[in-house]
Design a protein around this motif. Structure first.
Motif, PDB file in Angstrom:
ATOM      1  N   TRP A  21      33.007  29.882  49.936  1.00 52.12           N
ATOM      2  CA  TRP A  21      34.044  30.579  49.192  1.00 52.12           C
ATOM      3  C   TRP A  21      35.404  30.033  49.583  1.00 52.12           C
ATOM      4  O   TRP A  21      35.666  29.754  50.748  1.00 52.12           O
ATOM      5  N   PRO A  22      36.325  29.902  48.612  1.00 56.63           N
ATOM      6  CA  PRO A  22      37.663  29.406  48.945  1.00 56.63           C
ATOM      7  C   PRO A  22      38.470  30.465  49.700  1.00 56.63           C
ATOM      8  O   PRO A  22      38.156  31.657  49.642  1.00 56.63           O
ATOM      9  N   ALA A  23      39.499  30.006  50.368  1.00 54.59           N
ATOM     10  CA  ALA A  23      40.384  30.928  51.080  1.00 54.59           C
ATOM     11  C   ALA A  23      41.149  31.776  50.064  1.00 54.59           C
ATOM     12  O   ALA A  23      41.363  31.362  48.921  1.00 54.59           O
ATOM     13  N   TRP A  24      41.560  32.952  50.501  1.00 54.66           N
ATOM     14  CA  TRP A  24      42.244  33.888  49.596  1.00 54.66           C
ATOM     15  C   TRP A  24      43.530  33.272  49.052  1.00 54.66           C
ATOM     16  O   TRP A  24      43.871  33.447  47.876  1.00 54.66           O
ATOM     17  N   ALA A  25      44.255  32.510  49.851  1.00 56.07           N
ATOM     18  CA  ALA A  25      45.493  31.881  49.399  1.00 56.07           C
ATOM     19  C   ALA A  25      45.208  30.871  48.280  1.00 56.07           C
ATOM     20  O   ALA A  25      45.968  30.773  47.305  1.00 56.07           O
ATOM     21  N   GLU A  26      44.120  30.147  48.409  1.00 57.17           N
ATOM     22  CA  GLU A  26      43.758  29.182  47.371  1.00 57.17           C
ATOM     23  C   GLU A  26      43.355  29.892  46.084  1.00 57.17           C
ATOM     24  O   GLU A  26      43.700  29.449  44.988  1.00 57.17           O
ATOM     25  N   VAL A  27      42.656  30.992  46.204  1.00 57.54           N
ATOM     26  CA  VAL A  27      42.265  31.776  45.029  1.00 57.54           C
ATOM     27  C   VAL A  27      43.517  32.260  44.291  1.00 57.54           C
ATOM     28  O   VAL A  27      43.607  32.173  43.061  1.00 57.54           O
ATOM     29  N   GLN A  28      44.496  32.767  45.040  1.00 55.48           N
ATOM     30  CA  GLN A  28      45.737  33.240  44.419  1.00 55.48           C
ATOM     31  C   GLN A  28      46.477  32.090  43.740  1.00 55.48           C
ATOM     32  O   GLN A  28      46.961  32.237  42.613  1.00 55.48           O
ATOM     33  N   VAL A  33      47.861  29.160  38.603  1.00 48.49           N
ATOM     34  CA  VAL A  33      47.776  27.927  37.804  1.00 48.49           C
ATOM     35  C   VAL A  33      47.074  28.203  36.480  1.00 48.49           C
ATOM     36  O   VAL A  33      47.534  27.775  35.408  1.00 48.49           O
ATOM     37  N   VAL A  34      45.971  28.919  36.523  1.00 52.40           N
ATOM     38  CA  VAL A  34      45.222  29.231  35.302  1.00 52.40           C
ATOM     39  C   VAL A  34      46.052  30.116  34.376  1.00 52.40           C
ATOM     40  O   VAL A  34      46.082  29.901  33.154  1.00 52.40           O
TER      41      VAL A  34
END
Length: 65
Positions: A21-28, A33-34
């Protein structure tokens, strides 16, 4: 029904043990971006639609005259 329960149970186990799973900062960051890309794409689609609508209106008014 046992197959369905087994499938769901194995799916959860797969998600817990084998998925990175990606880090929470990367998810945000990627969510932003999306969202920005979605808004830009929607505005571009709207702009092209308006351009075609006005072009067709001018064309049909030219034909009627």
């Amino acid at each position: 029904m046992t197959k369905v329960v087994n499938y769901i149970s194995e799916s959860f186990e797969e998600l817990k043990s084998n998925v990175t799973w990606p880090a929470w900062a990367e998810v945000q960051r990627l969510t932003i971006v999306v969202a920005v890309f979605s808004v830009v794409f929607a505005l571009a689609t709207w702009g092209v639609d308006e351009l075609f609508a006005k072009t067709l209106a001018v064309f049909f008014n030219w034909i009627k005259a």
